[in-house]
Scaffold this active site. Structure first.
Site, PDB file in Angstrom:
ATOM      1  N   PRO A   1      22.567  32.403  -4.246  1.00  0.00           N
ATOM      2  CG  PRO A   1      24.145  30.747  -4.629  1.00  0.00           C
ATOM      3  CD  PRO A   1      23.551  31.577  -3.542  1.00  0.00           C
ATOM      4  CD  GLU A   2      17.680  35.437  -6.295  1.00  0.00           C
ATOM      5  OE1 GLU A   2      16.685  35.551  -7.042  1.00  0.00           O
ATOM      6  OE2 GLU A   2      18.202  36.411  -5.712  1.00  0.00           O
TER       7      GLU A   2
ATOM      8  CE  LYS B   1      15.960  31.501  -3.466  1.00  0.00           C
ATOM      9  NZ  LYS B   1      16.018  32.440  -2.318  1.00  0.00           N
TER      10      LYS B   1
ATOM     11  NE  ARG C   1      11.911  39.945   1.679  1.00  0.00           N
ATOM     12  CZ  ARG C   1      12.484  38.772   1.798  1.00  0.00           C
ATOM     13  NH1 ARG C   1      13.531  38.474   1.027  1.00  0.00           N
ATOM     14  NH2 ARG C   1      12.049  37.880   2.657  1.00  0.00           N
TER      15      ARG C   1
END
Length: 272
Positions: free
Chosen positions: A2-3, A58, A260
């Site tokens: 979640p951001e 966050k 990433r």
């Protein structure tokens, strides 16, 4: 994970549900999720009221009526559910609060995340190391460009660096770069002033739209929740490898840089 939009969605939806209610019972099914013995945690929270819910990056901060805070970081896989009962075995939730009205707040998926009881002073100290909020009035376009002017390396790692700016992660960094028309692996020193300004505007636009649509997570907060997750179908590059670009028709590509994943359209996202 979640951001900013997901945690802001939680904050907005949870506030009218839990603020002012007394916690009557606390279940701890995984002691590693909290920062003290389960018995102490339960005793300290039983009878307490949640006064309001704050978001910082966050994180969520539950302000208690004794002046302490509950610091929640969902990390990868964490989620919340609210209602009189869960739709699955309640023992699978790491922590459960039962309120005076019979409703419960379930903290799930916290194998990597945590729910810590801390003092107000400790909360302030924790967040001193976190960068500014994307919508902090002091983070003007000029201030953002000045921050980028001092930064080296690739663009995406800067956007997801919580010490540089708070709340953006892998998902929205790629969406922001797409909106700004720049590849996420662009070298920051090579970016033009105009591109830096585009990134700032894209950040605010994407995060606003995502929050207004309920973010991308598919776990609903309540059984009647039709809001959460509304942005998932509107994302334009993240997780869409091999699909046509909604802007130019090119093919979305995924590359891995420094372990990433980065999703982008090579046809319409420039480098500077």
């Amino acid at each position: 994970m979640p951001e900013w939009p997901e945690m802001e969605t939680y904050r907005q939806q949870l506030s009218p549900l839990v603020c002012g209610l007394t916690i009557r019972h606390v279940d701890v099914n995984r002691e590693k999720t909290i920062n003290e013995p389960a018995e102490a945690f339960q005793a300290a929270l039983t009878g307490r009221k949640i006064m309001f819910v704050e978001r910082r990056g966050k994180h969520l901060l539950f302000h208690l009526d004794d002046g302490n805070r509950l610091l929640l970081h969902l990390m990868l896989g964490g989620y919340l559910y609210y209602g009189p009962h869960a739709e699955k075995d309640e023992s699978r939730f790491q922590v459960i609060f039962t309120f005076e009205d019979g409703n419960k707040l379930f903290f799930g998926g916290l194998r990597l995340g945590y729910l810590h009881r801390i003092t107000a002073k400790t909360a302030l100290e924790r967040f001193r190391e976190i960068g500014p909020e994307p919508f902090d009035p002091r983070l003007t376009e000029e201030a953002f460009v000045a921050m980028l002017d001092k930064k080296r390396g690739k663009l995406k790692p800067a956007l997801v660096d919580q010490k540089w700016i708070a709340g953006i992660g892998n998902f929205y960094s790629d969406e922001i770069c797409f909106e700004a028309g720049v590849v996420p692996f662009a070298d920051i020193p090579s970016l033009s002033d105009g591109t830096k300004r585009n990134v700032y505007r894209a950040m605010r636009k994407v995060l606003t739209e995502a929050a207004e649509a309920g973010g991308y997570m598919d776990q609903k907060l309540t059984a009647a929740d039709t809001f959460t997750g509304g942005f998932a179908e509107r994302c334009r590059v993240y997780g869409r490898e091999g699909e046509p670009c909604s802007r130019c028709g090119g093919t979305i590509r995924m590359e891995t840089v420094s372990s990433r994943k980065m999703f982008y359209c090579p046809s319409c996202q420039g480098t500077n």
